[in-house]
Design an enzyme around this catalytic site. Structure first.
Site, short mmCIF file in Angstrom:
data_model
loop_
_atom_site.label_atom_id
_atom_site.label_comp_id
_atom_site.label_asym_id
_atom_site.label_seq_id
_atom_site.Cartn_x
_atom_site.Cartn_y
_atom_site.Cartn_z
N HIS A 73 0.86 -1.24 0.08
CA HIS A 73 0.10 -0.02 -0.15
C HIS A 73 0.87 1.39 0.00
CE1 HIS A 73 -3.15 -2.84 1.16
NE2 HIS A 73 -3.99 -2.02 0.78
N LYS B 133 -0.72 5.02 4.71
CA LYS B 133 -1.41 3.95 5.22
C LYS B 133 -0.90 3.64 6.57
CE LYS B 133 -3.87 -0.53 4.85
NZ LYS B 133 -5.26 0.02 5.08
#
Length: 265
Positions: free
Chosen positions: A153, A157
């Site tokens: 990600h 995040k």
């Protein structure tokens, strides 16, 4: 005009896309755009902020009257307040916020006794198909296959591993009678890091602007099978959430999943 929608976290990246695509779809009447009181764009038109048409709906910290369904992709702390507000005002809820604590998940289950809620760690259609397949594959392959989950990600995040990676692991554990989370090994390091039979490796990558990549690797001596899901943009999750918000209309109070929305058995 469709159900009256309030978007929670409407000033954030995901919230703005929800506003933009909900407006584009013409399937909703957007009646509210909620975010924290100290947001720098407070008071601005939510449609303009989202790069869409003017909606005459300002970004505000207060909930609008008359909302029928809410979509929340905010932070866990804000999501907890969303659950309380929706339960109090009898508003259906679609929640895609990840990183919920066990207590917050219990609050979600409690609220689902009075309102219909769709909760999923990943709203994409393809990812929910993958959720369904990984346990079946693990059960068919058997104990001779090692299992590793790698998720990637963007650098912003906060939670790791991703909620989707945990759901993949939970489904594998359930299908193969492994204890969860005791079977999960989060990364490996050191001189004595030999894999143990039955464990599931969990690995989190955070780099650049990666939207979301999940690999489930099944490896035995002589062959490897890899399931991959790659999200090309956040819109993947938004369209799934909007589909869930429409599906919720008229449903009885209960805690639903995207599998329910998609009819996955």
């Amino acid at each position: 005009m469709g159900p009256k929608l309030v978007v929670v976290g409407a000033g954030g990246r995901m919230g703005r896309r929800i506003v933009a695509l909900a407006a584009e779809s013409k399937r909703f009447e957007i009646v509210g755009a909620v975010d924290k009181a100290d947001h720098s764009d407070m008071g601005k038109d939510a449609g303009v902020l989202a790069g869409a048409e003017r909606l005459n709906v300002p970004l505000t910290s207060s909930w609008p009257a008359g909302a029928q369904v809410a979509i929340d992709f905010s932070m866990p702390e804000a999501a907890e307040e969303t659950v309380k507000a929706c339960a109090a005002h009898k508003i259906s809820l679609v929640i895609g916020t990840t990183g919920l604590t066990p207590d917050q998940q219990e609050s979600l289950k409690s609220a689902a006794r009075t309102i219909p809620i769709v909760y999923s760690t990943n709203m994409s259609v393809g990812m929910n198909v993958l959720f369904n397949l990984v346990g079946k594959a693990a059960a068919m392959l058997g104990q001779d296959f090692d299992i590793e989950i790698v998720e990637k990600h963007h650098r912003f995040k906060k939670d790791a591993p991703s909620g989707s990676a945990l759901t993949l692991a939970q489904n594998i554990c359930k299908a193969t009678d492994r204890p969860c989370p005791d079977s999960l090994i989060h990364g490996r390091h050191g001189k004595e890091a030999l894999r143990k039979k039955g464990e599931i490796g969990m690995h989190a990558v955070r780099a650049g602007d990666i939207t979301g990549v999940h690999d489930v690797i099944y490896g035995a001596l002589g062959e490897t099978i890899t399931f991959n899901h790659t999200a090309h943009s956040r819109d993947t999750f938004v369209w799934g959430a909007l589909r869930a918000a429409q599906w919720l209309q008229g449903k009885p109070a209960a805690l639903y999943s995207m599998a329910d929305v998609l009819g996955i058995k």
